[in-house]
Structure formats: C-alpha cells, structure tokens
Design an enzyme around this catalytic site. Structure first.
Site, short mmCIF file in Angstrom:
data_model
loop_
_atom_site.label_atom_id
_atom_site.label_comp_id
_atom_site.label_asym_id
_atom_site.label_seq_id
_atom_site.Cartn_x
_atom_site.Cartn_y
_atom_site.Cartn_z
N SER A 251 0.75 -0.76 -0.12
CA SER A 251 0.06 0.13 -0.14
C SER A 251 0.59 1.31 -0.56
O SER A 251 1.83 0.81 -0.18
CB SER A 251 -1.21 -0.31 1.30
N LYS A 252 0.14 2.78 0.25
CA LYS A 252 1.06 3.57 0.10
C LYS A 252 2.13 3.92 0.62
O LYS A 252 2.93 4.53 0.85
CB LYS A 252 -0.17 4.30 0.50
N ARG A 253 1.46 3.20 2.27
CA ARG A 253 2.62 3.47 3.20
C ARG A 253 3.90 2.89 2.86
O ARG A 253 5.02 3.11 3.22
CB ARG A 253 2.17 2.83 4.46
#
Ligand code: GLU
Length: 527
Positions: A251-253
């Site tokens: 994910s974006k993380r």
C-alpha cells in the site's frame, strides 16, 4: 494428418479487465503483464476491457490513466478497448436467457425477511445462503402484482460441489449449498459484477482468465453462470497478492504503488516490466539472469511457474534494475529522457540561445558529456538533475567538514588560490596538446585531463602537499561536495571561466570565514 485437438484449434484470447476507480496499481499492472506475456508466448490475442459499470466509483480520469499506463508499459491491446458500460444491451439479452431458462428469477424477498434469515443462520452457527424456497411463492406473486421492487437472483445448483483447476492454486472445490442463490441484477435492472464479467468473457471469446487472487471466491459463482448458459468455462489462473517488505498488503505506506508514480520517479517502462515479470514468476532454472530482455521473457513465460506464495515488492531491487536498464538502453534514448528532466528544472537549457559554460562545446555535446558523467551513478531519471545540478548553478554552500579540513588556515587558502592560477595556465596548454572539443573521442578527453593534472602534481610534490589535498578543495569549489565524477572531466564541462570563478569564490568565502572566526576568538588570522 493428426487430428486437430481443441487446444490446437482454439486460439488463446486473454483480457485485462480493470475497474477504473484509481491509478493502475502495480498489482494490476502485473496481472496485465502476465496476460500480455501469455498472449505473446502462445501467439494469442490480448484484450483490454474497462469494467466501468459501477458508475459511482468509476471515473473517466482513471480510465485514461489506466490506458496511458498500459501504453507506457507497452501492454497495448490487440483489438479496440471494450467498455463494459457500452455493452448493457448484451448483458440484458443474456439476463433474459437466464430468466427464460429458469436459471434466474426475480426475487421479492424484502430486506427485513433477509435480515431475519441471516440472523437465524448466525444464531445456529450456519453459513447463510439464500434459497428461493425461503420466501413463499404466493407472497412473491402478490408483491409482483403490486409492482414492488425486486432483484434478480441466479438459481445456484442444490447440493453437490463446483470445482475448477486453477493453473496457479490447483484444485479448488466449494459446496454449492454454501453459495446459495446470489444476486445478479439490482432492483433498477443493472447487472452485477459476477454476471457482466462472465457475459463479456463469453462474448469476447476469452479462453483463459488470469487475475488477482481476490477473485478466487467469485470463480465458482461464475462457473455456475457459464454452465447455466451452456458454455464451457475458460481456464483460470489467479495471481497471489503483492506484499510490502513487512509482509502486509502493498500500500501507499510502502512507497509508490501506482504505475504513474513510478514513471514520475524516473523508472523506465522496460525496467518496470522486467521487475514485475519476476514478481511471482521465475523461469525453471535455479539460477538465471534477472535482467531479461523482453523477447526472452516472452519466450520463457508460463503461468504454471507462477508461485502461489505472495510476492514481496522490493523498491530497492527495482531501483537497482532500473539503474541497469539506464546503462543498457541505447544512449540517445536515455539522453532524450534526461534532457526532458533537465529542461523541467532549467528550462533555459533547451532555449535556442543556450550557451554551455564551456563555449568550445555545442549544446548537444555538452549535454551528452555531462549526462555521460552521471550515468554510472543514477538509478532513476530523476537522480540526473540532482546529480548534475552544479553544472547549472554554482554551489550555494560547501560541505562543512571539508571546508574545515581543507581551508582551515591562510596557508591552505593561499594554496587553493595558487592552484586556481595553475589551472588557468594549464588550460591553454592542455587544450593545445589535446582538444577534446575538436576531437570528440574519449581518449582526447583523457589526454586533456592528464595535461591538466600533471602541472598540479609537479607543484604539489615540490610543496610537499598530498595530491588529494590539492584536488579536494578544487572539487569543493566547483561542486560544493567532496564526491563527484572524475574531477578533470567535471572541469572540462564546466569550462575555464566558470572553474576559475568558482575557485576564486571559495577562496573569498574561506578568507571571510577565517577573518570572522579570528575576530570572534580575538586572534589574528593564522598564516
Ligand atoms: N474488474 C475486476 C477488477 O478490477 C477484474 C475482474 C476480472 O479480471 O475478472 O478487479
């Protein structure tokens, strides 16, 4: 003549069917790539279908981004892109067929009754699966007569199992009674995913469905629909999830996840394709060259070598691979891409009146030269402007540690001042013996560098100064740093005037600093 088998006659047709609700995520890009590689490998057809029937979540912008990303990656479809929303008439016709054959029915069961049934199943510890018999027929007829809203449900087989052999996950089998009669069209008549997906795959002649493993639970329902329509289901290959290094869903993380983000970062499409191809797939041999040309990927690709364990996305490895691609891509293409990025930061560089700081060189020679200096050190296209900034702007600051080490007293500063003069004198002579501008070959530049270096070495020796202590202050003056490509190459592209100007600027800066610190400590500047 041998008998033609079905696989020999039926040409492969695969599709990538994204829902346009956001950027093309690397997970979806990998699904597109695996379909494309499979089509190229088998001599089949690769199609794209935009699944835009969810009007609330689909956007035109996302559709464009997805198509652009696919084109950038080189994964263009072999036939015009299909848009699911434009195929409503086909979906309606198939829905009618299922209603007529009794494989689907209008369900009037109200929400309250459904909630009640669901609650009862929960209390009894059973999986809730709706069946037509759960709502009395006469009540349904009454509601129908009153014009009440209804959904359309698929009548799932009672008892038995539905099974398929997934190319990646193997044999998968579910009890039909755990599925029950599922909804295939909303009260407004618009059909739902499992139904439209099957209808379009039938209508488009799809022979193999390769997609993310999140669709495994949908597959038995879809197989039931194929059978009800009297069509043999295609083959299925589900691709495992992509995880971040912490083993959580990517994910974006974890950093960039969208293809456009990688493009903006200066990743080359060839590198991303190569990297994604090896994300969950590998050729049979234990050891192989990871940097694999596209033709080789196509020749070697097979879905049965896709691993069923989740793949871990490793940004560092992608950067490494991109660096390799930067160096192996033909120079003119890399130069064109880097020039775009340089011009974004310093627009003057592509203006007609741009003059390189070394006037002996044309703009093209100069740009090609400085790009060549950075190419071994860059892993992305965006790193080039950062690394080459000092060719466009004089340093605004100097590395503190180096300034303290090399310009701590007047003797060191005076030495740098003298070195500036030596370089200025050497420049004319060096260009006489080897003019890299006239003779554009690497040896001439090397000879020129040698002719610049020699007088400095002779002087350093006579003064008993280590050559490193002569070279580092020059480097600091021209780049602001103590690490750069080979120093004399840098000087050549920076030109005589700018080199001397920057050395003098550092001399002035260092003297001012010395005076200031002397004034502060109350001591006179030391010689
Ligand atoms: N539109 C679906 C998705 O984006 C794809 C379904 C499929 O490939 O069958 O997840």
């Amino acid at each position: 003549m041998p008998l033609m088998t079905e696989t020999m006659t039926k040409k492969t047709r695969v599709r990538f069917a994204p829902s346009p609700t956001g950027l093309l995520h690397v997970g979806s890009a990998r699904a597109a790539l695996f379909n494309w590689l499979y089509a190229r490998h088998t001599g089949g057809t690769f199609l794209v279908r935009i699944e835009d029937t969810d009007l609330e979540r689909s956007t035109e912008e996302a559709t464009q981004q997805i198509l652009e990303s696919l084109e950038w990656l080189g994964l263009t479809p072999d036939e015009p892109v299909e848009y699911q929303a434009r195929r409503a008439h086909i979906h309606r016709a198939y829905l009618e067929r299922l209603l007529e054959s009794g494989h689907a029915y209008r369900c009037y069961c109200p929400k309250e009754k459904l909630d009640e049934l669901r609650e009862k199943a929960r209390a009894e510890g059973r999986i809730f699966a709706y069946r037509r018999e759960m709502f009395p027929e006469e009540e349904a007829r009454k509601l129908e007569a009153a014009g009440a809203p209804c959904v359309i449900r698929f009548r799932a087989p009672v008892g038995g199992t539905t099974a398929f052999d997934d190319i990646v996950y193997g044999h998968i089998e579910v009890e039909n009674d755990t599925i029950g009669d599922f909804v295939i069209a909303r009260p407004d008549g618009t059909p739902l995913y499992n139904f439209t997906n099957v209808v379009d795959d039938i209508d488009m002649g799809i022979t193999l469905v390769c997609r993310g493993e999140d669709h495994v639970p949908n597959t038995p329902k879809q197989i039931m629909i194929y059978r009800a329509l009297g069509v043999e289901p295609p083959q299925f290959a589900h691709l495992p999830l992509i995880l971040g290094p912490d083993k959580q869903k990517l994910s974006k993380r974890h950093g960039a996840t969208g293809v456009t983000e990688f493009r903006a970062m200066g990743i080359l499409p060839e590198a991303l394709v190569n990297y994604l191809a090896l994300l969950g797939w590998a050729p049979p041999e234990a050891e192989f060259e990871e940097v694999m040309p596209l033709e080789e990927l196509i020749a070697r690709f097979s879905l049965d070598r896709v691993s069923k364990s989740p793949a871990v996305f490793d940004h560092e490895k992608l950067l490494w691979m991109n660096g390799v691609y930067i160096r192996k891509t033909p120079r003119p293409r890399i130069e064109a891409l880097v020039r775009e990025r340089l011009a974004q930061r310093w627009p003057a560089v592509e203006k007609p009146d741009f003059m390189p700081p070394n006037p002996a060189l044309s703009r093209d020679e100069w740009l090609s030269g400085i790009i060549g200096l950075a190419i071994e050190r860059c892993r992305t296209l965006t790193e080039f402007p950062d690394l080459l900034a000092y060719f466009f702007e004089a340093p605004k600051s100097y590395e503190e540690k180096a300034a303290k080490k090399f310009l701590a007293n007047e003797a060191q500063i005076a030495a740098l001042e003298h070195v500036g003069k030596l370089l200025d004198d050497a420049w004319a002579r060096a260009t006489e013996s080897a003019d890299p501008a006239k003779n554009q070959n690497p040896e001439t530049l090397e000879q020129w560098c040698q002719a610049m270096e020699d007088p400095l070495r002779v002087w350093a020796e006579s003064e008993g100064i280590k050559f490193g202590n002569v070279a580092q202050p020059i480097r600091l003056a021209v780049t602001g740093k103590t690490a750069s490509p080979p120093l004399f190459h840098v000087l050549w592209f920076l030109g005589r005037e700018e080199t001397i100007r920057r050395i003098n600027a550092l001399v002035t800066w260092a003297r001012a600093r010395l005076t200031e610190s002397g004034a502060r400590s109350g001591d006179p500047p030391t010689a």
